[in-house]
Design a protein around this motif. Structure first.
Motif, PDB file in Angstrom:
ATOM      1  N   GLN A 164       0.844  -1.212   0.000  1.00  0.00           N
ATOM      2  CA  GLN A 164       0.000   0.000   0.000  1.00  0.00           C
ATOM      3  C   GLN A 164       0.876   1.257   0.000  1.00  0.00           C
ATOM      4  O   GLN A 164       0.599   2.206  -0.726  1.00  0.00           O
ATOM      5  N   ARG A 165       1.947   1.215   0.807  1.00  0.00           N
ATOM      6  CA  ARG A 165       2.867   2.364   0.822  1.00  0.00           C
ATOM      7  C   ARG A 165       3.542   2.543  -0.536  1.00  0.00           C
ATOM      8  O   ARG A 165       3.641   3.640  -1.062  1.00  0.00           O
ATOM      9  N   LYS A 166       3.977   1.414  -1.115  1.00  0.00           N
ATOM     10  CA  LYS A 166       4.640   1.453  -2.423  1.00  0.00           C
ATOM     11  C   LYS A 166       3.688   2.004  -3.495  1.00  0.00           C
ATOM     12  O   LYS A 166       4.064   2.824  -4.327  1.00  0.00           O
ATOM     13  N   LYS A 167       2.447   1.552  -3.442  1.00  0.00           N
ATOM     14  CA  LYS A 167       1.460   1.982  -4.436  1.00  0.00           C
ATOM     15  C   LYS A 167       1.222   3.489  -4.340  1.00  0.00           C
ATOM     16  O   LYS A 167       1.086   4.163  -5.362  1.00  0.00           O
ATOM     17  N   ALA A 168       1.204   4.029  -3.143  1.00  0.00           N
ATOM     18  CA  ALA A 168       1.001   5.472  -2.960  1.00  0.00           C
ATOM     19  C   ALA A 168       2.121   6.258  -3.639  1.00  0.00           C
ATOM     20  O   ALA A 168       1.878   7.270  -4.300  1.00  0.00           O
ATOM     21  N   ILE A 169       3.343   5.742  -3.501  1.00  0.00           N
ATOM     22  CA  ILE A 169       4.494   6.419  -4.119  1.00  0.00           C
ATOM     23  C   ILE A 169       4.405   6.341  -5.649  1.00  0.00           C
ATOM     24  O   ILE A 169       4.573   7.344  -6.350  1.00  0.00           O
ATOM     25  N   VAL A 170       4.131   5.131  -6.162  1.00  0.00           N
ATOM     26  CA  VAL A 170       4.036   4.950  -7.616  1.00  0.00           C
ATOM     27  C   VAL A 170       2.898   5.807  -8.189  1.00  0.00           C
ATOM     28  O   VAL A 170       3.068   6.499  -9.191  1.00  0.00           O
ATOM     29  N   GLY A 215      -1.057 -11.647 -16.156  1.00  0.00           N
ATOM     30  CA  GLY A 215      -0.835 -10.892 -14.916  1.00  0.00           C
ATOM     31  C   GLY A 215      -2.045 -10.103 -14.477  1.00  0.00           C
ATOM     32  O   GLY A 215      -3.023  -9.939 -15.213  1.00  0.00           O
ATOM     33  N   GLU A 216      -1.957  -9.601 -13.273  1.00  0.00           N
ATOM     34  CA  GLU A 216      -3.022  -8.760 -12.724  1.00  0.00           C
ATOM     35  C   GLU A 216      -2.457  -7.429 -12.250  1.00  0.00           C
ATOM     36  O   GLU A 216      -3.081  -6.744 -11.446  1.00  0.00           O
ATOM     37  N   GLY A 217      -1.260  -7.100 -12.689  1.00  0.00           N
ATOM     38  CA  GLY A 217      -0.657  -5.846 -12.232  1.00  0.00           C
ATOM     39  C   GLY A 217       0.503  -6.125 -11.295  1.00  0.00           C
ATOM     40  O   GLY A 217       0.798  -7.265 -10.968  1.00  0.00           O
ATOM     41  N   PHE A 218       1.167  -5.062 -10.901  1.00  0.00           N
ATOM     42  CA  PHE A 218       2.290  -5.199  -9.982  1.00  0.00           C
ATOM     43  C   PHE A 218       1.799  -5.602  -8.602  1.00  0.00           C
ATOM     44  O   PHE A 218       0.622  -5.431  -8.276  1.00  0.00           O
ATOM     45  N   THR A 219       2.719  -6.097  -7.801  1.00  0.00           N
ATOM     46  CA  THR A 219       2.348  -6.625  -6.484  1.00  0.00           C
ATOM     47  C   THR A 219       1.854  -5.516  -5.556  1.00  0.00           C
ATOM     48  O   THR A 219       1.107  -5.758  -4.624  1.00  0.00           O
ATOM     49  N   TRP A 220       2.224  -4.267  -5.880  1.00  0.00           N
ATOM     50  CA  TRP A 220       1.664  -3.156  -5.098  1.00  0.00           C
ATOM     51  C   TRP A 220       0.276  -2.773  -5.581  1.00  0.00           C
ATOM     52  O   TRP A 220      -0.416  -1.980  -4.950  1.00  0.00           O
ATOM     53  N   ASP A 221      -0.139  -3.325  -6.737  1.00  0.00           N
ATOM     54  CA  ASP A 221      -1.526  -3.119  -7.161  1.00  0.00           C
ATOM     55  C   ASP A 221      -2.449  -4.138  -6.491  1.00  0.00           C
ATOM     56  O   ASP A 221      -3.514  -3.793  -5.992  1.00  0.00           O
TER      57      ASP A 221
END
Lengths: 201, 201
Positions: A15-21, B93-99
């Motif tokens: 979730q933290r990584k996704k916020a940054i991306v 795939g379903e997206g990156f692991t942060w997705d």
């Protein structure tokens, strides 16, 4: 740690990584016609340009291609893309300067070729233009870099241009929006494997 | 120096150069199914793989594609190549692991995807296989590298495989015939320009 705790920890980290991306994607919100330069000694410069042609066609865009240098006309890319109705394909070269061994003729061929490119660079109906192996006529002095940069600068604002070839001139890279240097970490050719259909031609 | 002398000197220099180039081409006389790895942070990895698909189709070859990671299905490459009769296209795939934020589901999805790839790697009718963004499921630990290397090694001898993605594992690069590292010298994304149809998707 239990499986549930591991799952929870993974979720929180992602979730933290996704916020940054997501924030970085949100910051990149402009569109414009890009100038891309694909250079370096590694394999993948021209094939990457051809892949972008496929992408563009998938979006219903129109594409113009000019292949400098290339003397042969039995390549897979040419056979394939000439069958596509939204592609204009020009082969403007006669081979490397060590093939022709005639500097005046090379220069005249390249100059004629650039006139063809100039017409494409004035045509807003073309969404993507690929100038394959353009760096060589620049390097060999067959084309004037200042003229080329000027013509690129005055193209339609939404037109993308992809330029491929080794040793891209510094000023061309400065003018570009995206520059990739393809580094040759390992190449089958050096292990005695010939250029093969589907991969190299 | 007169023009005639300059022309003659150019011709002689290019004759010597041609002899060197020709000898190096003559030494590379083997054909085999290649394993190519396109890695690094620069733009052009996936598009290069797609360009090789176009080349292969131009030679009447049959192509299988597996796209790991990618969750979206509105890309130009997919729209375009799904229209081609000699292409089998899988989005695995379903997206990156942060997705997804769910490690178990990511792993299960990747494992199912690899079974699809295994079928392609046993099919000698497929001349070229593209495993787009395969490096990520390896990096995230969703797939076992040893299994992947073993399956690649036992594929049909004339089948080419192209693998794309950042941070390719060392052992994969060692197994490969050709490795290109695409170095990001400059990227429009960092200048605030969004991913654009025909270029990035």
């Amino acid at each position: 740690m239990t499986d549930a705790a591991r799952t929870q920890r993974h979720r929180e980290r992602m979730q933290r990584k996704k916020a940054i991306v997501d924030a970085s994607i949100a910051r990149a919100d402009q569109t414009k016609g890009l100038l891309l330069v694909l250079t370096g000694n590694g394999k993948g410069k021209s094939s990457s340009a051809f892949g972008m042609i496929a992408r563009a066609l998938g979006h219903g865009m129109r594409v113009g291609v000019a292949q400098f240098i290339k003397g042969r006309s039995d390549t897979g890319e040419e056979a394939f893309f000439r069958r596509q109705q939204d592609v204009i394909w020009h082969v403007l070269g006669e081979g490397f300067t060590w093939d022709t061994q005639n500097l005046e003729r090379d220069t005249a061929t390249a100059q004629r070729g650039w006139h063809v490119v100039q017409d494409m660079l004035r045509d807003p109906a073309l969404d993507l233009i690929v100038l394959d192996e353009l760096t060589y006529p620049l390097k060999f002095g067959w084309l004037d870099l200042g003229t080329v940069l000027n013509d690129l600068e005055h193209r339609p604002p939404m037109q993308h241009v992809v330029i491929t070839g080794r040793a891209a001139p510094e000023a061309l890279c400065e003018a570009a929006d995206t520059v990739t240097e393809m580094r040759d970490s390992k190449h089958a050719f050096r292990a005695g494997i010939t250029a093969q259909p589907g991969i190299d031609l």
